[in-house]
Design a protein around this motif. Structure first.
Motif, PDB file in Angstrom:
ATOM      1  N   ARG A  39       0.826  -1.207   0.000  1.00 52.63           N
ATOM      2  CA  ARG A  39       0.000   0.000   0.000  1.00 52.63           C
ATOM      3  C   ARG A  39       0.862   1.259   0.000  1.00 52.63           C
ATOM      4  N   VAL A  40       1.990   1.238   0.724  1.00 53.25           N
ATOM      5  CA  VAL A  40       2.917   2.373   0.709  1.00 53.25           C
ATOM      6  C   VAL A  40       3.411   2.617  -0.712  1.00 53.25           C
ATOM      7  N   ILE A  41       3.826   1.552  -1.382  1.00 51.91           N
ATOM      8  CA  ILE A  41       4.317   1.666  -2.759  1.00 51.91           C
ATOM      9  C   ILE A  41       3.224   2.194  -3.678  1.00 51.91           C
ATOM     10  N   GLU A  42       2.004   1.717  -3.477  1.00 45.47           N
ATOM     11  CA  GLU A  42       0.877   2.157  -4.308  1.00 45.47           C
ATOM     12  C   GLU A  42       0.580   3.642  -4.112  1.00 45.47           C
ATOM     13  N   ILE A  43       0.542   4.088  -2.857  1.00 42.96           N
ATOM     14  CA  ILE A  43       0.275   5.503  -2.582  1.00 42.96           C
ATOM     15  C   ILE A  43       1.342   6.380  -3.219  1.00 42.96           C
ATOM     16  N   ASP A  44       2.595   6.001  -3.023  1.00 43.53           N
ATOM     17  CA  ASP A  44       3.691   6.800  -3.574  1.00 43.53           C
ATOM     18  C   ASP A  44       3.657   6.837  -5.091  1.00 43.53           C
ATOM     19  N   GLU A  45       3.410   5.693  -5.719  1.00 40.62           N
ATOM     20  CA  GLU A  45       3.383   5.658  -7.189  1.00 40.62           C
ATOM     21  C   GLU A  45       2.231   6.486  -7.739  1.00 40.62           C
ATOM     22  N   ASN A  46       1.092   6.443  -7.070  1.00 37.00           N
ATOM     23  CA  ASN A  46      -0.041   7.258  -7.508  1.00 37.00           C
ATOM     24  C   ASN A  46       0.259   8.750  -7.392  1.00 37.00           C
ATOM     25  N   ASN A  47       1.033   9.122  -6.360  1.00 36.51           N
ATOM     26  CA  ASN A  47       1.336  10.535  -6.136  1.00 36.51           C
ATOM     27  C   ASN A  47       2.454  11.051  -7.023  1.00 36.51           C
ATOM     28  N   THR A  48       3.446  10.187  -7.325  1.00 33.65           N
ATOM     29  CA  THR A  48       4.626  10.640  -8.057  1.00 33.65           C
ATOM     30  C   THR A  48       4.630  10.232  -9.525  1.00 33.65           C
ATOM     31  N   GLY A  49       3.847   9.216  -9.868  1.00 33.64           N
ATOM     32  CA  GLY A  49       3.846   8.724 -11.234  1.00 33.64           C
ATOM     33  C   GLY A  49       4.962   7.757 -11.534  1.00 33.64           C
ATOM     34  N   ARG A  50       5.777   7.410 -10.510  1.00 28.48           N
ATOM     35  CA  ARG A  50       6.872   6.473 -10.705  1.00 28.48           C
ATOM     36  C   ARG A  50       6.956   5.543  -9.511  1.00 28.48           C
ATOM     37  N   SER A  51       7.445   4.339  -9.743  1.00 30.33           N
ATOM     38  CA  SER A  51       7.569   3.363  -8.664  1.00 30.33           C
ATOM     39  C   SER A  51       8.931   3.476  -7.989  1.00 30.33           C
ATOM     40  N   ARG A  52       8.909   3.479  -6.647  1.00 33.19           N
ATOM     41  CA  ARG A  52      10.147   3.434  -5.863  1.00 33.19           C
ATOM     42  C   ARG A  52      10.136   2.159  -5.003  1.00 33.19           C
ATOM     43  N   LYS A  53       9.699   1.090  -5.622  1.00 30.93           N
ATOM     44  CA  LYS A  53       9.516  -0.181  -4.923  1.00 30.93           C
ATOM     45  C   LYS A  53      10.783  -0.629  -4.195  1.00 30.93           C
ATOM     46  N   ASP A  54      11.922  -0.556  -4.863  1.00 31.56           N
ATOM     47  CA  ASP A  54      13.176  -1.030  -4.276  1.00 31.56           C
ATOM     48  C   ASP A  54      13.534  -0.214  -3.038  1.00 31.56           C
TER      49      ASP A  54
ATOM     50  N   GLU B  85      24.202  14.230  19.537  1.00 31.57           N
ATOM     51  CA  GLU B  85      22.779  14.045  19.804  1.00 31.57           C
ATOM     52  C   GLU B  85      22.118  13.202  18.712  1.00 31.57           C
ATOM     53  N   THR B  86      21.046  12.517  19.084  1.00 30.37           N
ATOM     54  CA  THR B  86      20.257  11.757  18.108  1.00 30.37           C
ATOM     55  C   THR B  86      19.210  12.669  17.489  1.00 30.37           C
ATOM     56  N   VAL B  87      19.044  12.581  16.179  1.00 27.96           N
ATOM     57  CA  VAL B  87      18.029  13.358  15.475  1.00 27.96           C
ATOM     58  C   VAL B  87      17.159  12.405  14.656  1.00 27.96           C
ATOM     59  N   ALA B  88      15.952  12.837  14.349  1.00 28.11           N
ATOM     60  CA  ALA B  88      15.053  12.079  13.473  1.00 28.11           C
ATOM     61  C   ALA B  88      15.126  12.675  12.073  1.00 28.11           C
ATOM     62  N   VAL B  89      15.370  11.837  11.083  1.00 31.76           N
ATOM     63  CA  VAL B  89      15.470  12.286   9.690  1.00 31.76           C
ATOM     64  C   VAL B  89      14.288  11.712   8.912  1.00 31.76           C
ATOM     65  N   VAL B  90      13.424  12.574   8.425  1.00 33.30           N
ATOM     66  CA  VAL B  90      12.256  12.133   7.666  1.00 33.30           C
ATOM     67  C   VAL B  90      12.682  11.851   6.230  1.00 33.30           C
ATOM     68  N   ASP B  91      12.587  10.584   5.837  1.00 32.30           N
ATOM     69  CA  ASP B  91      12.931  10.175   4.474  1.00 32.30           C
ATOM     70  C   ASP B  91      11.766  10.365   3.515  1.00 32.30           C
ATOM     71  N   ASP B  92      10.560  10.105   3.993  1.00 35.93           N
ATOM     72  CA  ASP B  92       9.410  10.190   3.092  1.00 35.93           C
ATOM     73  C   ASP B  92       8.118  10.298   3.901  1.00 35.93           C
ATOM     74  N   ILE B  93       7.156  10.999   3.323  1.00 35.11           N
ATOM     75  CA  ILE B  93       5.827  11.106   3.899  1.00 35.11           C
ATOM     76  C   ILE B  93       4.839  11.127   2.740  1.00 35.11           C
ATOM     77  N   GLY B  94       3.770  10.359   2.868  1.00 35.53           N
ATOM     78  CA  GLY B  94       2.802  10.273   1.772  1.00 35.53           C
ATOM     79  C   GLY B  94       1.390  10.085   2.275  1.00 35.53           C
ATOM     80  N   VAL B  95       0.449  10.662   1.544  1.00 37.07           N
ATOM     81  CA  VAL B  95      -0.974  10.526   1.855  1.00 37.07           C
ATOM     82  C   VAL B  95      -1.702  10.191   0.553  1.00 37.07           C
ATOM     83  N   SER B  96      -2.613   9.255   0.610  1.00 43.31           N
ATOM     84  CA  SER B  96      -3.349   8.858  -0.591  1.00 43.31           C
ATOM     85  C   SER B  96      -4.091  10.057  -1.168  1.00 43.31           C
ATOM     86  N   SER B  97      -4.254  10.052  -2.478  1.00 43.33           N
ATOM     87  CA  SER B  97      -4.866  11.197  -3.154  1.00 43.33           C
ATOM     88  C   SER B  97      -6.266  11.501  -2.647  1.00 43.33           C
TER      89      SER B  97
END
Length: 325
Positions: free
Chosen positions: A18-33, A77-89
């Motif tokens: 579902r993550v892959i599907e949401i991202d592909e729908n939003n970006t038009g490309r697959s980032r499956k790997d 110090e430890t920090v949080a790095v956001v790599d990706d965030i996505g919401v279905s269309s």
């Protein structure tokens, strides 16, 4: 924007399609790997990641992927790095992204973490507006990049340049004439960890073993293609470059290489070690048909910026963001 309706929960392996599907729908490309490797890494070492899913009426409709990094950018110090965030269309415009970020904030506060970082392309107005609304500010760091091609040219050596390029922290390296033949370089291996930690300790003045243990796992186990190198002179490791080829980090849709750290033993400064490592890395990436090489540097690290510029890097069309918690 409507009231929040739904629930936040940890993202699990079954959510991956579902993550892959949401991202592909939003970006038009697959980032499956990219997503497969990130989720696999999180399952192996869950304490180093915060992966959040948003569920509405029994369906996952949004996600946030963040890494927890200690020792990055030279800090302890430890920090949080956001790599990706996505919401279905179908759920966009309802404040779900804001709630995902709030959930991340609540989680890391309990872990005594007080900073969130991320990057975005300056032309992506939607994500820029999102970061601004979420309370992020421009970070005091520049993102540099260059085309991944051969570097068979001479670079003038500068005695004032630092010894380590760490886009986890910094310092720099000499930038002498390229000399892949004079300074042999080979692929980084697990058994090189002790030598790398020793070199880094000489440069930084303190031990970052835990940081390099995690970075080694990331580079050797999580990265799709192994491109990190060490340089050897006098029968021992005298320098290293830790890099990875990633497809998808920070929303990138083209494969690019990220340089995390380049360090040179202070005893071998100004012997072209750093330039040899960078030259060999570029040659390898050219063969792999990687398009760009990216890295990050503090705004006050002028010598390090000079090294990058002398070696063909320029400012990327991307911005670095930070949010204090």
């Amino acid at each position: 924007m409507t009231d929040f309706d739904g629930q936040m929960r940890p993202l699990v392996a079954d959510d991956l399609p579902r993550v892959i599907e949401i991202d592909e729908n939003n970006t038009g490309r697959s980032r499956k790997d990219f997503f497969e490797k990130r989720v696999s890494a999180a399952l192996k070492k869950p304490k180093q990641f915060v992966y959040i899913a948003y569920e509405h009426n029994g369906n996952m409709q949004g996600y946030l992927l963040a890494r927890l990094q200690q020792g990055a950018f030279g800090g302890e110090e430890t920090v949080a790095v956001v790599d990706d965030i996505g919401v279905s269309s179908e759920m966009q415009g309802r404040g779900i992204g804001r709630h995902l970020m709030n959930e991340l904030t609540a989680i890391i506060q309990k872990k005594d973490i007080h900073e969130i970082r991320s990057q975005a392309d300056w032309s992506d107005q939607n994500i820029l507006h999102f970061f601004a609304a979420a309370g992020f500010q421009l970070a005091p760091r520049f993102i540099y990049e260059r085309k991944a091609d051969y570097m068979d040219r001479v670079v003038v050596e500068d005695d004032d340049e630092p010894l380590e390029i760490d886009f986890s922290d910094p310092s720099g390296d000499d930038s002498g004439a390229l000399s892949r033949d004079q300074v042999p370089c080979r692929s980084l291996q697990q058994q090189d960890l002790a030598a790398i930690i020793k070199i880094d300790s000489k440069i930084m003045g303190y031990d970052r073993t835990s940081y390099y243990e995690r970075k080694m796992d990331e580079i050797l186990l999580e990265s799709g293609i192994r491109v990190s190198l060490v340089a050897e002179l006098d029968d021992h490791v005298v320098g290293f470059v830790m890099a990875r080829v990633d497809f998808g980090e920070f929303g990138q849709t083209e494969p690019s290489a990220i340089i995390d750290t380049l360090g040179v033993d202070p005893g071998y400064a100004h012997k072209n070690v750093g330039s040899a490592l960078l030259s060999q890395l570029m040659a390898n990436l050219t063969v792999l048909r990687t398009d760009r090489v990216r890295t990050e540097v503090g705004v006050n690290q002028l010598a390090l910026q000079g090294f990058l510029q002398n070696n063909g890097f320029g400012l990327a069309q991307s911005l670095s963001f930070t949010k204090a918690i």
